[in-house]
Design an enzyme around this catalytic site. Structure first.
Site, PDB file in Angstrom:
ATOM      1  N   LYS A 179       7.181  -0.587   7.162  1.00 37.85           N
ATOM      2  CA  LYS A 179       7.082   0.686   6.443  1.00 37.85           C
ATOM      3  C   LYS A 179       8.410   0.990   5.774  1.00 37.85           C
ATOM      4  O   LYS A 179       9.465   0.767   6.357  1.00 37.85           O
ATOM      5  CB  LYS A 179       6.653   1.815   7.382  1.00 37.85           C
TER       6      LYS A 179
ATOM      7  N   ARG B 229      -3.162   9.492  11.219  1.00 35.40           N
ATOM      8  CA  ARG B 229      -3.854   8.220  11.444  1.00 35.40           C
ATOM      9  C   ARG B 229      -5.175   8.484  12.154  1.00 35.40           C
ATOM     10  O   ARG B 229      -5.216   9.240  13.134  1.00 35.40           O
ATOM     11  CB  ARG B 229      -2.959   7.336  12.314  1.00 35.40           C
TER      12      ARG B 229
ATOM     13  N   ARG C   3       3.846  -2.899  17.367  1.00 33.23           N
ATOM     14  CA  ARG C   3       4.701  -2.632  16.227  1.00 33.23           C
ATOM     15  C   ARG C   3       5.424  -3.944  15.967  1.00 33.23           C
ATOM     16  O   ARG C   3       6.303  -4.328  16.719  1.00 33.23           O
ATOM     17  CB  ARG C   3       5.700  -1.544  16.585  1.00 33.23           C
TER      18      ARG C   3
ATOM     19  N   PHE D  81      -7.797   1.777   5.201  1.00 32.66           N
ATOM     20  CA  PHE D  81      -6.989   0.617   4.799  1.00 32.66           C
ATOM     21  C   PHE D  81      -7.215  -0.621   5.665  1.00 32.66           C
ATOM     22  O   PHE D  81      -6.613  -1.653   5.438  1.00 32.66           O
ATOM     23  CB  PHE D  81      -5.500   0.957   4.688  1.00 32.66           C
TER      24      PHE D  81
ATOM     25  N   GLU E  63       0.859  -1.197   0.000  1.00 32.33           N
ATOM     26  CA  GLU E  63       0.000   0.000   0.000  1.00 32.33           C
ATOM     27  C   GLU E  63       0.891   1.242   0.000  1.00 32.33           C
ATOM     28  O   GLU E  63       2.052   1.169   0.395  1.00 32.33           O
ATOM     29  CB  GLU E  63      -0.866   0.030   1.268  1.00 32.33           C
TER      30      GLU E  63
ATOM     31  N   LYS F 270       2.248   4.651   1.557  1.00 30.68           N
ATOM     32  CA  LYS F 270       2.334   5.211   2.916  1.00 30.68           C
ATOM     33  C   LYS F 270       1.903   6.669   2.816  1.00 30.68           C
ATOM     34  O   LYS F 270       2.626   7.504   2.289  1.00 30.68           O
ATOM     35  CB  LYS F 270       3.749   5.101   3.485  1.00 30.68           C
TER      36      LYS F 270
ATOM     37  N   GLU G  88      -6.051   6.670   7.237  1.00 30.24           N
ATOM     38  CA  GLU G  88      -5.259   7.883   7.360  1.00 30.24           C
ATOM     39  C   GLU G  88      -6.065   9.052   6.786  1.00 30.24           C
ATOM     40  O   GLU G  88      -6.656   8.932   5.711  1.00 30.24           O
ATOM     41  CB  GLU G  88      -3.952   7.686   6.565  1.00 30.24           C
TER      42      GLU G  88
ATOM     43  N   ARG H  46      -4.397   8.993  16.827  1.00 34.50           N
ATOM     44  CA  ARG H  46      -3.472   7.950  17.267  1.00 34.50           C
ATOM     45  C   ARG H  46      -3.228   8.004  18.772  1.00 34.50           C
ATOM     46  O   ARG H  46      -2.877   7.011  19.389  1.00 34.50           O
ATOM     47  CB  ARG H  46      -2.174   8.154  16.496  1.00 34.50           C
TER      48      ARG H  46
HETATM   49  P1  AMP Z   1       5.417   6.376  11.551  1.00 33.90           P
HETATM   50  O1  AMP Z   1       4.473   7.476  11.895  1.00 33.90           O
HETATM   51  O2  AMP Z   1       6.619   6.848  10.816  1.00 33.90           O
HETATM   52  O3  AMP Z   1       5.709   5.481  12.741  1.00 33.90           O
HETATM   53  O4  AMP Z   1       4.674   5.437  10.483  1.00 33.90           O
HETATM   54  C1  AMP Z   1       3.516   4.739  10.774  1.00 33.90           C
HETATM   55  C2  AMP Z   1       2.330   5.533  10.321  1.00 33.90           C
HETATM   56  O5  AMP Z   1       2.183   5.490   8.927  1.00 33.90           O
HETATM   57  C3  AMP Z   1       1.025   4.985  10.800  1.00 33.90           C
HETATM   58  O6  AMP Z   1       0.720   5.329  12.115  1.00 33.90           O
HETATM   59  C4  AMP Z   1       0.031   5.621   9.837  1.00 33.90           C
HETATM   60  O7  AMP Z   1      -0.383   6.875  10.359  1.00 33.90           O
HETATM   61  C5  AMP Z   1       0.860   5.888   8.612  1.00 33.90           C
HETATM   62  N1  AMP Z   1       0.385   5.189   7.415  1.00 33.90           N
HETATM   63  C6  AMP Z   1       0.353   5.775   6.218  1.00 33.90           C
HETATM   64  N2  AMP Z   1      -0.112   4.931   5.302  1.00 33.90           N
HETATM   65  C7  AMP Z   1      -0.414   3.772   5.909  1.00 33.90           C
HETATM   66  C8  AMP Z   1      -0.930   2.520   5.463  1.00 33.90           C
HETATM   67  N3  AMP Z   1      -1.233   2.294   4.181  1.00 33.90           N
HETATM   68  N4  AMP Z   1      -1.087   1.537   6.393  1.00 33.90           N
HETATM   69  C9  AMP Z   1      -0.755   1.756   7.697  1.00 33.90           C
HETATM   70  N5  AMP Z   1      -0.266   2.912   8.164  1.00 33.90           N
HETATM   71  C10 AMP Z   1      -0.085   3.918   7.280  1.00 33.90           C
END
Ligand code: AMP
Length: 568
Positions: free
Chosen positions: A429, A262, A423, A344, A255, A257, A305, A277
């Site tokens: 990611k 969130r 996590r 998603f 998918e 990002k 998101e 979140r």
């Molecule tokens: P990070 O904020 O860098 O820890 O990355 C995780 C965050 O990516 C999640 O909390 C979501 O807010 C965001 N995110 C964006 N696209 C997606 C997706 N397709 N699936 C899950 N999380 C996503």
């Protein structure tokens, strides 16, 4: 199996505090769980319900949107009224302990007005007082909160009891108990299956009522608390351009990002609620998303998101920030920064809690659900990763996602369960190469030159293995003047003491910090320092519990070494 409740004697907050102290002194998690289970078995149902919640470090159930709204200032004012100490005595104790509960405990003495209380505090009676505080409204709310707080403190019969009562009030128990351990102890105390207890806690958002249900064999009757937030499943980072060994097993879905915020969307009848979140209700900020979710059929919990977008094209995160910073949602703002909810995942649907369904199945249900959605709720694109030539595919998809304005990719295992608050390796990611870590500000200093009147130099920390905060660096670049001006009064209001030139502050402001190199250093308590740290952004969306750990920093350091050695 049912275990009868053993109700031998009234278990006051004194016993709660003794149990906390014993658990805090014990290092082994198994032994901590054992101590907690023994304590929980002693309690009657009403005390069990309240105490189980308190052990998660919060006065209320996660599904309860109420908060105590008791700042340190109110607690201190109430404590002064009850124990009559000087400001100086408090300052000294606070500096010494760095924790309000422990600092106030030093100042406990027999209450001045013994008529204020009659009964010793129990978890159940404390819960009632907490509810009184949270429900206080109207003009005299502040005064009523203060009085209830005084009643609580005056009823504390010992230093130990006062310490832990204040710790519960400030949401800062610090006895090394994660919610997972509380769940294990509830299961052990009731002789119930741990996974069933965990699922029931996630569905209902309330360890308290689950503890009672477990004791009476009623876990299967626990209902999904629509309208109460559920923890978000999180992704682990993997390196772009790496070997992608993580993808060797299983089928993977890809998918985009999205670079937004969130959100979890609950719909139950006509009621729609959106949670951030940090599990806060943010429905009022996004009325057009609420309306779009309300138009869908059924009861459900969507994960997704929030993105800013115009005519199908994603706008950068900066555009969305304009909406985040505004409390009032004006028509101008609605038109200026149009947003959509990019769904998603589907966490619950009707009476089905879908945590253990594989992602592929959840996705199928999600597609059905959104088949007649309008432009306010979009279905995130998803593709299947072909097992042949994974690197080339990831690269092509990554570049394509970036070209369409997204941050990178999410790779998800097709058979992944939904794991709230975790996590793990089910979701990965892939971000651009820049290394960043999320840290919390622990101390601040006045700036220089044109920044002499603002607190612009930040010392920040990562989390150690026992939950302690370990400073790792200092940064003073990256934020705008407006952001610094906004943060300065917050820091001044949340000072906890002095550290030489620096002002120690309550660890609440989470920053994303980018850096060039991480290296071992004796300068900071973490044992590492960062070269050229700069602040990428304030992460209002990220709770302090989720900042990076020392372990992550060590892993980044090892990776950097490996890369250097490989290149030499
Ligand atoms: P990070 O904020 O860098 O820890 O990355 C995780 C965050 O990516 C999640 O909390 C979501 O807010 C965001 N995110 C964006 N696209 C997606 C997706 N397709 N699936 C899950 N999380 C996503």
């Amino acid at each position: 199996m049912r275990v009868p409740a053993v109700v031998a004697r009234p278990a006051g907050m004194q016993r709660f505090a003794e149990a906390c102290a014993a658990i805090a002194r014990t290092a082994a998690t198994g032994a901590k769980v054992g101590l907690l289970a023994d304590y929980l078995r002693e309690l009657d149902d009403a005390d069990l319900e309240a105490a189980a919640r308190f052990f998660t470090g919060k006065p209320f159930a996660a599904s309860d949107q109420r908060t105590l709204s008791l700042g340190s200032a109110t607690i201190v004012a109430a404590a002064k009224e009850v124990w009559a100490f000087s400001d100086q005595a408090l300052r000294t104790a606070w500096r010494e302990h760095g924790d309000l509960g422990a600092a106030l405990a030093e100042l406990v003495r027999p209450p001045l007005d013994l008529g204020l209380f009659a009964e010793p505090l129990t978890p159940a009676s404390l819960r009632v007082l907490f509810e009184e505080i949270a429900d206080a409204g109207g003009k005299a709310a502040g005064k009523r909160r203060l009085v209830a707080c005084e009643r609580i403190l005056a009823a504390c019969g010992s230093q130990l009891e006062a310490t832990y009562v204040v710790k519960v009030m400030t949401g800062d128990l610090r006895i090394g108990l994660r919610e997972g351990l509380v769940v294990s102890a509830i299961a052990a105390a009731a002789g119930a299956d741990e996974d069933e207890v965990r699922r029931a806690v996630m569905a209902s958002g309330d360890v308290g009522s689950v503890a009672v249900a477990a004791r009476h064999g009623g876990l299967r009757d626990v209902r999904i608390a629509y309208g109460a937030p559920i923890g978000f499943m999180l992704a682990s980072p993997i390196e772009y351009g790496g070997a992608y060994r993580e993808l060797a097993e299983g089928d993977w879905l890809i998918e985009d990002k999205f670079d937004g915020i969130r959100l979890q969307a609950h719909k139950d009848g006509d009621a729609v609620r959106l949670f951030s979140r940090t599990l806060n209700d943010v429905s009022h900020s996004y009325p057009e998303v609420v309306a779009a979710v309300a138009r869908l059929e059924g009861r459900f919990v969507l994960d997704g998101e929030l993105v800013a977008q115009r005519d199908g094209a994603v706008l950068p995160f900066r555009a969305l920030q304009a909406r985040l910073q505004r409390k009032d949602v004006t028509d101008e703002l609605l038109a200026g920064v149009p947003v959509a909810f990019m769904a998603f995942d589907l966490v619950a649907c009707g009476e089905a809690f879908l945590l253990d369904e594989p992602l592929r199945e959840r996705r199928r249900l999600l597609e059905d659900l959104l088949s007649d959605a309008d432009a306010g709720v979009l279905l995130a694109r998803q593709a299947t990763l072909d097992a042949a030539d994974v690197s080339a595919q990831v690269q092509a998809r990554f570049e394509d996602a970036r070209a369409r304005g997204h941050e990178g990719l999410l790779l998800k295992r097709a058979d992944a369960p939904y794991r709230p608050g975790r996590r793990g390796k089910w979701w990965l990611k892939v971000k651009a190469a820049l290394t960043t870590i999320d840290v919390v500000v622990v101390a601040v200093e006045w700036g220089h030159g044109k920044r002499a009147k603002v607190l612009s130099d930040y010392t920040f920390a990562v989390r150690g293995a026992d939950g302690e905060l370990l400073p790792i660096g200092k940064a003073f670049t990256g934020l705008t003047d407006a952001e610094i001006a906004r943060l300065t009064p917050w820091f001044l209001a949340h000072e906890t003491g002095r550290l030489g030139h620096a002002i120690a502050v309550e660890p609440e402001i989470v920053l994303e910090v980018a850096f060039d190199v991480v290296q071992p250093s004796s300068l900071h308590a973490s044992g590492y320092s960062l070269r050229f740290p700069r602040i990428v952004r304030v992460r209002d969306d990220k709770p302090v519990a989720e900042i990076d750990t020392l372990e992550n920093v060590e892993a980044i350091y090892r990776k950097m070494l490996e890369r250097e050695n490989g290149n030499s």
